[in-house]
Design an enzyme around this catalytic site. Structure first.
Site, PDB file in Angstrom:
ATOM      1  CB  CYS A 167      -7.499  40.575  44.672  1.00 39.84           C
ATOM      2  SG  CYS A 167      -6.252  39.470  45.381  1.00 39.84           S
ATOM      3  CB  CYS A 217      -8.817  32.549  41.702  1.00 38.26           C
ATOM      4  SG  CYS A 217      -7.094  33.282  41.124  1.00 38.26           S
TER       5      CYS A 217
HETATM    6  N1  DGL Z   1      -5.791  37.803  42.082  1.00 38.95           N
HETATM    7  C1  DGL Z   1      -5.750  36.608  43.200  1.00 38.95           C
HETATM    8  C2  DGL Z   1      -6.957  36.203  43.804  1.00 38.95           C
HETATM    9  O1  DGL Z   1      -8.145  36.456  43.047  1.00 38.95           O
HETATM   10  C3  DGL Z   1      -4.785  35.628  42.472  1.00 38.95           C
HETATM   11  C4  DGL Z   1      -3.504  35.991  42.198  1.00 38.95           C
HETATM   12  C5  DGL Z   1      -2.637  35.814  43.476  1.00 38.95           C
HETATM   13  O2  DGL Z   1      -1.956  35.060  43.862  1.00 38.95           O
HETATM   14  O3  DGL Z   1      -2.187  36.917  43.596  1.00 38.95           O
HETATM   15  O4  DGL Z   1      -6.830  35.488  44.720  1.00 38.95           O
END
Ligand code: DGL
Length: 282
Positions: free
Chosen positions: A85, A198
């Site tokens: 993430c 992301c």
């Molecule tokens: N998985 C998150 C990222 O890569 C995006 C989703 C979220 O905001 O939790 O930043």
């Protein structure tokens, strides 16, 4: 049941699983790349769906969630913790590394793509899109500036994209229009590459590439770069799993379960998986 201690020789093998965590199911795009590149590795995935999205949370909140998730992954004897993430990598990587210490290796999704950008885009202008947390943290800019290669980074927060993808708006007129709107922002003018910072964005990679169709902007999906960095880490530290006759049985935990999360796993992982509810916060 006994568990082997971390091996010290590069030729040794280690059957312990790789822990992968994300704010939800977006990190499954990274898990999918890992599964493709390292088919013998067993994964323990944790999606913190109870606290989704991380992109709008404070650094302190994301750090607290990340530490608690690491406790769970360490209890599952993970040899590596992969922060799948961008928002958590930006907010909590240093803290998690300190917290986990020698119990497991820790990898984030930012360093491998920064290294890639350094190798291929010296002296050029590179764009980046991500959540408010990722862009606001400035972590990519700091790491790219530290390379001292004359790379100019132009970053834009694109907070609508993750919920849009989660709702299944990936290949239609609405998503193309939102994508076009964001990518037309002056902040991204003149870029020669765009980092998809992301975990949800690989699912709209084609639409992003479509926007740049006439130009020469490369669209950089970090997932495969992360999987390669993980392979190098496993090989360097003698942590590669032994090849088994059967594919490994992965586990996918979420902190809040809904059938719609389970339905969406097909979109993110390429196949539907059984989500197990693990109420870490009850
Ligand atoms: N998985 C998150 C990222 O890569 C995006 C989703 C979220 O905001 O939790 O930043």
């Amino acid at each position: 049941m006994t568990h082997p201690t971390p091996a010290s020789s590069a030729s040794a093998t280690d059957p312990r699983p790789i822990g992968v965590f994300d704010s939800g199911i977006g990190g499954l795009t990274v898990a999918r790349a890992v599964q493709r590149a390292l088919p013998h590795e067993r994964l323990v995935y944790f999606g913190d769906t109870a606290h989704l999205p991380y992109g709008d949370k404070s650094t302190a909140a994301i750090q607290a969630y990340s530490v608690k998730i690491c406790d769970l992954l360490l209890r599952q004897h993970c040899k590596v913790i992969l922060i799948a993430c961008n928002s958590a990598s930006a907010a909590a990587y240093e803290l998690v590394r300190e917290y986990v210490g020698s119990k497991a290796r820790v990898l984030n999704v930012i360093d491998p793509i920064v290294e890639y950008v350094g190798r291929h885009y010296a002296g050029r202008t590179v764009g980046l899109i991500g959540t408010k947390q990722t862009v606001g943290s400035n972590v990519y800019r700091k790491k790219i500036d530290a390379l001292n290669l004359g790379i100019q980074l132009q970053a834009l927060a694109t907070p609508l994209l993750a919920p849009m993808v989660e709702e299944g708006f990936v290949h239609n007129a609405v998503s193309q229009s939102v994508v076009n709107n964001y990518l037309s922002d002056p902040a991204l003018a003149g870029i020669e590459a765009l980092v998809l910072a992301c975990t949800h964005y690989p699912l709209i990679r084609e639409q992003i590439a479509e926007f740049y169709h006439a130009g020469r902007t490369d669209v950089l999906d970090p997932s495969d770069t992360v999987a390669e960095a993980l392979r190098r880490l496993l090989e360097t530290h003698g942590l590669v799993a032994p090849a088994g006759a059967q594919p490994p049985k992965h586990h996918f935990y979420v902190s809040d379960f809904t059938p719609s999360f389970e339905d969406s796993t097909r979109l993110f992982f390429g196949q539907e998986v059984d989500l197990e509810h693990y109420p870490l916060w009850e």
